[in-house]
Design a protein around this motif. Sequence first.
Motif, PDB file in Angstrom:
ATOM      1  N   LEU A  42      -3.734  -7.187  -5.469  1.00 60.73           N
ATOM      2  CA  LEU A  42      -2.560  -6.990  -4.630  1.00 60.73           C
ATOM      3  C   LEU A  42      -2.976  -6.839  -3.166  1.00 60.73           C
ATOM      4  CD1 LEU A  42      -0.646  -4.454  -6.895  1.00 60.73           C
ATOM      5  CD2 LEU A  42       0.028  -6.807  -6.424  1.00 60.73           C
ATOM      6  N   PRO A  43      -2.389  -7.624  -2.267  1.00 64.64           N
ATOM      7  CA  PRO A  43      -2.700  -7.503  -0.833  1.00 64.64           C
ATOM      8  C   PRO A  43      -2.013  -6.274  -0.236  1.00 64.64           C
ATOM      9  CG  PRO A  43      -1.076  -9.230  -1.202  1.00 64.64           C
ATOM     10  CD  PRO A  43      -1.462  -8.732  -2.550  1.00 64.64           C
ATOM     11  N   ALA A  44      -2.802  -5.315   0.209  1.00 63.79           N
ATOM     12  CA  ALA A  44      -2.275  -4.013   0.620  1.00 63.79           C
ATOM     13  C   ALA A  44      -1.249  -4.115   1.744  1.00 63.79           C
ATOM     14  CB  ALA A  44      -3.422  -3.099   1.042  1.00 63.79           C
TER      15      ALA A  44
ATOM     16  N   LEU B 106       6.127  -8.198  -8.060  1.00 63.85           N
ATOM     17  CA  LEU B 106       6.755  -6.879  -7.921  1.00 63.85           C
ATOM     18  C   LEU B 106       6.444  -6.006  -9.131  1.00 63.85           C
ATOM     19  CD1 LEU B 106      10.249  -7.940  -6.508  1.00 63.85           C
ATOM     20  CD2 LEU B 106       8.526  -6.599  -5.296  1.00 63.85           C
ATOM     21  N   ARG B 107       6.374  -6.652 -10.306  1.00 64.36           N
ATOM     22  CA  ARG B 107       6.031  -5.923 -11.526  1.00 64.36           C
ATOM     23  C   ARG B 107       4.602  -5.393 -11.448  1.00 64.36           C
ATOM     24  NH1 ARG B 107       9.145  -3.418 -15.181  1.00 64.36           N
ATOM     25  NH2 ARG B 107       8.400  -3.615 -17.304  1.00 64.36           N
ATOM     26  N   ARG B 108       3.719  -6.176 -10.878  1.00 66.06           N
ATOM     27  CA  ARG B 108       2.336  -5.730 -10.704  1.00 66.06           C
ATOM     28  C   ARG B 108       2.264  -4.504  -9.792  1.00 66.06           C
ATOM     29  NH1 ARG B 108      -2.272 -10.356 -10.228  1.00 66.06           N
ATOM     30  NH2 ARG B 108      -1.410 -11.922 -11.616  1.00 66.06           N
ATOM     31  N   VAL B 109       3.042  -4.553  -8.719  1.00 64.56           N
ATOM     32  CA  VAL B 109       3.034  -3.431  -7.775  1.00 64.56           C
ATOM     33  C   VAL B 109       3.527  -2.158  -8.457  1.00 64.56           C
ATOM     34  CG1 VAL B 109       3.993  -2.562  -5.612  1.00 64.56           C
ATOM     35  CG2 VAL B 109       3.330  -4.950  -5.788  1.00 64.56           C
ATOM     36  N   ALA B 110       4.595  -2.272  -9.253  1.00 64.50           N
ATOM     37  CA  ALA B 110       5.110  -1.107  -9.976  1.00 64.50           C
ATOM     38  C   ALA B 110       4.071  -0.569 -10.957  1.00 64.50           C
ATOM     39  CB  ALA B 110       6.393  -1.484 -10.718  1.00 64.50           C
ATOM     40  N   LEU B 111       3.332  -1.480 -11.593  1.00 63.55           N
ATOM     41  CA  LEU B 111       2.280  -1.063 -12.521  1.00 63.55           C
ATOM     42  C   LEU B 111       1.161  -0.343 -11.781  1.00 63.55           C
ATOM     43  CD1 LEU B 111       1.162  -1.147 -15.395  1.00 63.55           C
ATOM     44  CD2 LEU B 111       0.175  -3.382 -14.874  1.00 63.55           C
ATOM     45  N   ALA B 112       0.812  -0.849 -10.597  1.00 64.78           N
ATOM     46  CA  ALA B 112      -0.217  -0.191  -9.791  1.00 64.78           C
ATOM     47  C   ALA B 112       0.206   1.230  -9.422  1.00 64.78           C
ATOM     48  CB  ALA B 112      -0.476  -1.003  -8.518  1.00 64.78           C
TER      49      ALA B 112
ATOM     50  N   LYS C  93       1.782  10.170   0.833  1.00 62.32           N
ATOM     51  CA  LYS C  93       2.395  10.042   2.165  1.00 62.32           C
ATOM     52  C   LYS C  93       1.343  10.140   3.266  1.00 62.32           C
ATOM     53  CE  LYS C  93       6.939  11.883   0.835  1.00 62.32           C
ATOM     54  NZ  LYS C  93       7.916  12.974   1.027  1.00 62.32           N
ATOM     55  N   LEU C  94       0.407  11.080   3.089  1.00 59.11           N
ATOM     56  CA  LEU C  94      -0.678  11.224   4.072  1.00 59.11           C
ATOM     57  C   LEU C  94      -1.542   9.967   4.125  1.00 59.11           C
ATOM     58  CD1 LEU C  94      -1.806  14.899   3.360  1.00 59.11           C
ATOM     59  CD2 LEU C  94      -0.695  14.062   5.448  1.00 59.11           C
ATOM     60  N   LEU C  95      -1.831   9.399   2.959  1.00 58.02           N
ATOM     61  CA  LEU C  95      -2.662   8.193   2.915  1.00 58.02           C
ATOM     62  C   LEU C  95      -1.943   7.005   3.545  1.00 58.02           C
ATOM     63  CD1 LEU C  95      -4.187   8.567  -0.663  1.00 58.02           C
ATOM     64  CD2 LEU C  95      -5.426   8.683   1.506  1.00 58.02           C
TER      65      LEU C  95
ATOM     66  N   TYR D 185       0.836  -1.207   0.000  1.00 61.51           N
ATOM     67  CA  TYR D 185       0.000   0.000   0.000  1.00 61.51           C
ATOM     68  C   TYR D 185       0.867   1.253   0.000  1.00 61.51           C
ATOM     69  CZ  TYR D 185      -3.756   3.232   1.245  1.00 61.51           C
ATOM     70  OH  TYR D 185      -4.660   4.278   1.241  1.00 61.51           O
ATOM     71  N   ASP D 186       1.909   1.260   0.838  1.00 54.21           N
ATOM     72  CA  ASP D 186       2.766   2.441   0.948  1.00 54.21           C
ATOM     73  C   ASP D 186       3.539   2.693  -0.338  1.00 54.21           C
ATOM     74  OD1 ASP D 186       1.870   2.640   3.526  1.00 54.21           O
ATOM     75  OD2 ASP D 186       3.620   1.668   4.416  1.00 54.21           O
ATOM     76  N   TYR D 187       4.005   1.606  -0.981  1.00 53.25           N
ATOM     77  CA  TYR D 187       4.766   1.774  -2.225  1.00 53.25           C
ATOM     78  C   TYR D 187       3.876   2.353  -3.320  1.00 53.25           C
ATOM     79  CZ  TYR D 187       7.718   0.778  -6.243  1.00 53.25           C
ATOM     80  OH  TYR D 187       8.460   0.903  -7.387  1.00 53.25           O
ATOM     81  N   VAL D 188       2.665   1.858  -3.429  1.00 51.51           N
ATOM     82  CA  VAL D 188       1.741   2.354  -4.455  1.00 51.51           C
ATOM     83  C   VAL D 188       1.350   3.798  -4.162  1.00 51.51           C
ATOM     84  CG1 VAL D 188      -0.551   2.047  -5.477  1.00 51.51           C
ATOM     85  CG2 VAL D 188       0.884   0.055  -5.009  1.00 51.51           C
ATOM     86  N   ALA D 189       1.105   4.106  -2.899  1.00 47.93           N
ATOM     87  CA  ALA D 189       0.689   5.458  -2.519  1.00 47.93           C
ATOM     88  C   ALA D 189       1.775   6.489  -2.801  1.00 47.93           C
ATOM     89  CB  ALA D 189       0.310   5.495  -1.037  1.00 47.93           C
ATOM     90  N   GLU D 190       3.045   6.075  -2.809  1.00 45.97           N
ATOM     91  CA  GLU D 190       4.143   7.008  -3.088  1.00 45.97           C
ATOM     92  C   GLU D 190       4.019   7.644  -4.465  1.00 45.97           C
ATOM     93  OE1 GLU D 190       7.821   4.989  -2.572  1.00 45.97           O
ATOM     94  OE2 GLU D 190       7.867   5.246  -0.393  1.00 45.97           O
ATOM     95  N   GLY D 191       3.285   6.992  -5.367  1.00 46.02           N
ATOM     96  CA  GLY D 191       3.071   7.563  -6.684  1.00 46.02           C
ATOM     97  C   GLY D 191       2.258   8.845  -6.648  1.00 46.02           C
ATOM     98  N   LEU D 192       1.576   9.112  -5.533  1.00 48.49           N
ATOM     99  CA  LEU D 192       0.734  10.307  -5.387  1.00 48.49           C
ATOM    100  C   LEU D 192       1.412  11.399  -4.572  1.00 48.49           C
ATOM    101  CD1 LEU D 192      -2.635   8.448  -4.721  1.00 48.49           C
ATOM    102  CD2 LEU D 192      -1.921   9.580  -6.825  1.00 48.49           C
TER     103      LEU D 192
END
Length: 650
Positions: free
Chosen positions: A149-151, A163-169, A96-98, A84-91
């Motif tokens: 993906l399990p958050a 890991l590729r899926r997470v990067a795509l997310a 970071k707040l999320l 969850y944190d890795y995907v949220a970093e895209g925003l």
Amino acid sequence: MSLLRVQDAHLAFGADAILDGVDFTVEAGERICLVGRNGAGKSTLLKTIDGEVTLDSGSVQWIGDTKVSRLPQDPPAQSTQKIYDYVAEGLAETGKLLSEYHELSEQLADAAHSEKVLQDLERVQTALDACNGWQMATRIEQTLTRLQLPADDTMASLSGGWLRRVALARALVVDPDLLLLDEPTNHLDIEMVRWLEEQIVAFKGAVLFISHDRAFIRRLATRIIDLDRGILTSYVGNYDNYLVKKNEALEVETAQNAEFDKKLAQEEAWIRQGIKARRTRNEGRVRALQDLRKQRQQRRELQGKANLSVNESQRSGKKVFEGENMSLVFGEQQIISYLDLLLMRGDKVAFVGPNGCGKSTLIKVILGDQPVDSGVVRLGTNLEVAYFDQHRAQLDPGQSVMDNVGDGKQDIEFQGRPRHILSYLQDFLFTPKQARTPVSALSGGERNRALLAKILLKPSNILVLDEPTNDLDIETLELLEQIIASYEGTVLLVSHDREFVDNTATSVLYFEGEGVITEIVGGFTELEHYLKNKAPTTKADSSKTKGTKAPTKESDSNEKQESNTQKSVKSSAKPRKKLSYKLQRELEALPQVIAEKEARLKKLQESINEAGFFEQPLEKTEPVMNEITELEEQLMQDLERWEELENLSE
């Protein structure tokens, strides 16, 4: 509407320019595929657009408030960070707040939480209200759900494909106007590639992607841009149109270079005449010759094709592997369920299925590196294995290419003859300078070529290729297909590249899930026919036929006998082994071919029975009548051929 303009872009790392006066634009809604040889600078161009790399000169201009997101070539590193944190970093800041809110919510569920947790949660909620963060939170949840993906799992718990899926997310959660994808199909299983294709087709923004998956390019690209020796050329239309136009352009270039070289040779012969060429009235011609020499020196030759070949050892035994009633369980996961498998010398088998289904495990069983829980396993004799690992673990990033491939030796033996390591590496398109370069400085495709050079140097009669197509340019990919086709040994292939499987495999082992593995004669096209025509079963039926539960000591022997009976029924549907492989495949394909032709014939006959058909002009009715006649003749030939092959198999 234009989203991006790149104007007069120049960039060089060393002597040769990666970008040499590049100009192009990206329009809204376009799906552009960037193609080129390994090391041409495709990934660098994407990094330049994303702002990670700065141009030597020229400009990258964004039109309006365009949002861009990039999926890198390599999957992210394993770490203790939560998905969850890795995907949220895209925003950025909102992400970071999320992430903080997500963590605090988990702490709040603990009965022993402190008053500070409540205060921090209130602070974060207020900040999210101010930046419309809840909408972003919904977007993250939807993206994680779509990609399954399990958050709360950590990045360290994931394989390369996940890991590729997470990067795509992380790239998709931004909801960008322009999505940059660098080899997006690497490490993805076939179902995920299909899902990705659907997502890109439905994506409202523009997409600029790098890919060597020909089926993926054909499905998606509306325009091809080709990066060749620093020059970018645009080809409107699909991939097949690009291949034709590119070949025509290379033929024109070859002809122009030949004409140029002829003129230069004539002028060089003239200048050697001595005093006559140095007369005052010929000074202009001398200067022109100097210009010709300069142009020839600056010409960047087209990179040649790799010259791949295999260092085959003495032949293995005729029977490479035989397994009867094999079962294997890891924890609660059934990897293999009552599988019968026979591999003969010369078989080329593709292992197809989702990531984590057990493809690599079955290969280990075949090679004798993994015991089974039950069943009989017989290994062949005189087996020598060359193994291509998708993670390139056999390469030391700190060592040069020549030291990696030659194990520090200058002279090697290949196909019974001594060769210098630099000469051998030139077959794989490595110049002496590149051969002395550390592996860490190479592109992904160049690293794969280095690994191919290393494993093909080893004498072998079993070739194991685990995702060999990742990052390879299309020219090298096609050559690898030829190598596999001519290889006299056995090939075990793990690949999600549909066209590559079609062009190389003689059979497919399809991992259906819960330990069920089905063998299908042919390639990926035959697998798709199997999946399309597979009869739906009820839950009760599937629990019987699949044998999904792990066997226990208390299992009823009747269940095992029923499973074996079903295997006999399935295997009896295949053509008998008296036919050659080519005839077997032809016999299997004929029913589908006949059915398609009969359906087409029925449709045409219905059209001529419609009122007013023969009132149409002759140029409209005659082609239909000709096609009907041709189809009837073909059907008669196909039916006779089917009967002939059936008789041969008896």
